[in-house]
Design an enzyme around this catalytic site. Structure first.
Site: not given
Ligand code: IVH
Length: 483
Positions: A33-34, A37, A82-83, A112, A114, A116, A172, A224, A289, A313, A407, A410, A425, A431
């Protein structure tokens, strides 16, 4: 110069789209992910400066994800966004400043975990679960209701309550680490393909066609976020909505906190950066949030994520261990891949014994020496990777690891094409791993799908001198039943 930038944008676009495809469609992430991103941010930066070169299919414009054709496609009533995310505390403070500037004063945040896993949207009509839909491309997803119904914590029918006739609740789906390890071990013993991490296992499970098979794999879920018309009539904050949905019978994580300053948010983050390892499931960060609905509405959305929320993250876990040796694997196409054999070390729920070194450049980049102490990371808990060697622990007489010139199977001199990173090779007809690999590939499911003939039989045929080429399958072995 501008041509270089155009080419760089095109290259990043293609690369990231491929990673998205691997991640969302094939449930087979190939980079952490890192790293993803970092590359995405680089592309965002370039596109901002040179918008004329932005591809209409740029990964910066869309929420990752895709739809599989085996399920009914359902349009989301509210898009599944997405976030935004960050790995930096300063950027999180900047987020807070932006929010404060837009609202005019400090605000409360709900923090909250996150989780996975795989995001899911559940629709309830008159208290009955009617649709469970994956995120898909954010606008529409796969209907996986039958599979989701196997998750015990998800209510099929709510008890009496003050819930509206129609609402969507999002959360999730994930697999606990212990279940993941147990099931993966079973798969290994049965000769089935194993999954790299619980998230992948969950993704693979939720897309199974047979829900009785899904039921055998214990999935769990936290919810959530609540969507409904006129939600402000029922409550005015996200925090209240979480208490309410808990009352209605939904699983909501207890590790949720209402914070009144960004410092308090950071305290929560620091706590969980350590404590996350004690959780029975994986989290990859913290979601922050804005609590008050009216402020959320004022802040609104960008094309792909809300301005009222973000995520911090955690960096992937790292450990230090010893490099025991490097072996070189010859693949079916002749490419020679170096693999680091490591002193076994526990990392993010599994024991790491090997890490891919990709190619000769990677060995040179890491400046690896025999017996080195190395830092290993599982990017997004996926494929172990050596991040760096620790030169301080290197013995003065340690010899550098040198990529072979011949190799290992071989002894043919290896070739490296101009501009390519890999060595291969060229002895494709002499081989062993290339011959066996090619024949195995040929009989496999993606190619001829020859029933009753497996990889081990091909190994045996090779050993007995019966097969040296695909055509030998037809020349010498004609009676399929006798296999
Ligand atoms: S809120 C509009 N809360 O992270 C708000 N997402 O990278 C949308 N995720 O698509 C999401 N834990 O699949 C929210 N406590 C949490 C979460 C969470 C995991 C995931 C979710 C989202 C993704 C974004």
């Amino acid at each position: 110069m501008s041509q270089d930038i155009q080419a760089k944008i095109a290259q990043l676009t293609a690369e990231l789209n491929e990673y998205n495809y691997q991640y969302y469609v094939l449930a087979n992430p190939v980079i952490s992910d890192y790293e993803f991103d970092i590359k995405l941010k680089e592309l965002e930066r370039l596109e901002k400066e040179y918008p004329q070169y932005r591809d209409p299919n740029s990964p910066t414009l869309k929420v990752g994800g895709d739809i599989t054709c085996k399920f009914n496609t359902v349009k989301h009533r509210w898009p599944m966004l997405s976030l935004s995310n960050t790995y930096s505390e300063q950027e999180l403070r900047d987020f807070d400043l932006r929010v404060q500037k837009a609202i005019g004063h400090p605000v409360d945040y709900v923090c909250e975990l996150k989780f996975d896993g795989i995001s899911i949207s559940l629709t309830y009509e008159k208290g009955k679960l009617t649709h469970a839909v994956t995120r898909g491309d954010g606008m529409q997803g796969d209907e996986v209701t039958q599979n989701v119904k196997t998750i015990r914590k998800i209510p099929h029918q709510l008890k009496q309550g003050d819930y509206p006739d129609l609402f969507e609740i999002r959360g999730e789906i994930f697999m606990h680490k212990a279940a993941f390890l147990r099931l993966n071990k079973e798969r290994e013993e049965n000769g089935e393909q194993t999954y790299a991490n619980p998230r992948n296992f969950t993704a693979g499970t939720i897309k199974l066609q047979d829900s009785s098979e899904v039921a055998k794999r214990p999935l769990d879920c936290f919810l959530y976020f609540l969507y409904m018309d006129n939600r402000n009539k029922l409550f005015s904050t996200h925090w209240e909505s979480l208490q309410k949905v808990k009352e209605w019978g939904f699983p909501v994580s207890e590790h949720t906190k209402l914070c009144s300053s960004i410092d308090e948010v950071l305290e929560f983050i620091h706590y969980w950066d350590q404590a996350r390892h004690k959780l029975s499931f994986e989290i990859d960060g913290i979601v922050i949030k804005v609590n008050e609905y009216p402020y959320q509405e004022e802040l609104g959305f960008t094309a792909k994520s809300p301005r009222w929320a973000t995520s911090f993250k955690f960096k992937a876990e790292q450990v230090e261990t010893t490099l025991l040796s490097v072996s070189y694997q010859v693949g079916r196409t002749g490419v020679v891949t170096p693999v680091a054999n490591l002193k076994p070390v526990p990392l993010a729920g599994t024991t790491v014994k090997r890490a891919s070194l990709h190619n000769a450049n990677e060995i040179a980049r890491l400046d690896l020496h025999e017996g080195d102490s190395v830092f290993v990371e599982k990017g997004g808990e996926i494929i172990p990777k050596i991040i760096a060697a620790n030169p301080e622990k290197r013995k003065p007489d340690a010899k550098p690891i040198v990529y072979p010139t011949h190799c290992p199977e071989c002894n043919t001199p290896l070739i490296r094409q101009e501009g390519e990173a890999v060595h291969y090779c060229p002895n494709e007809n002499g081989c062993k791993p290339q011959i066996v690999g090619k024949v195995q590939h040929f009989i496999g499911r993606k190619m001829m799908d020859i029933q009753g003939l497996g990889d081990e039989t091909i190994e045996t045929f090779y050993r007995l001198g019966l097969v040296r080429h695909i055509s030998d399958l037809y020349t010498y072995i004609t009676d399929a039943k006798s296999w």
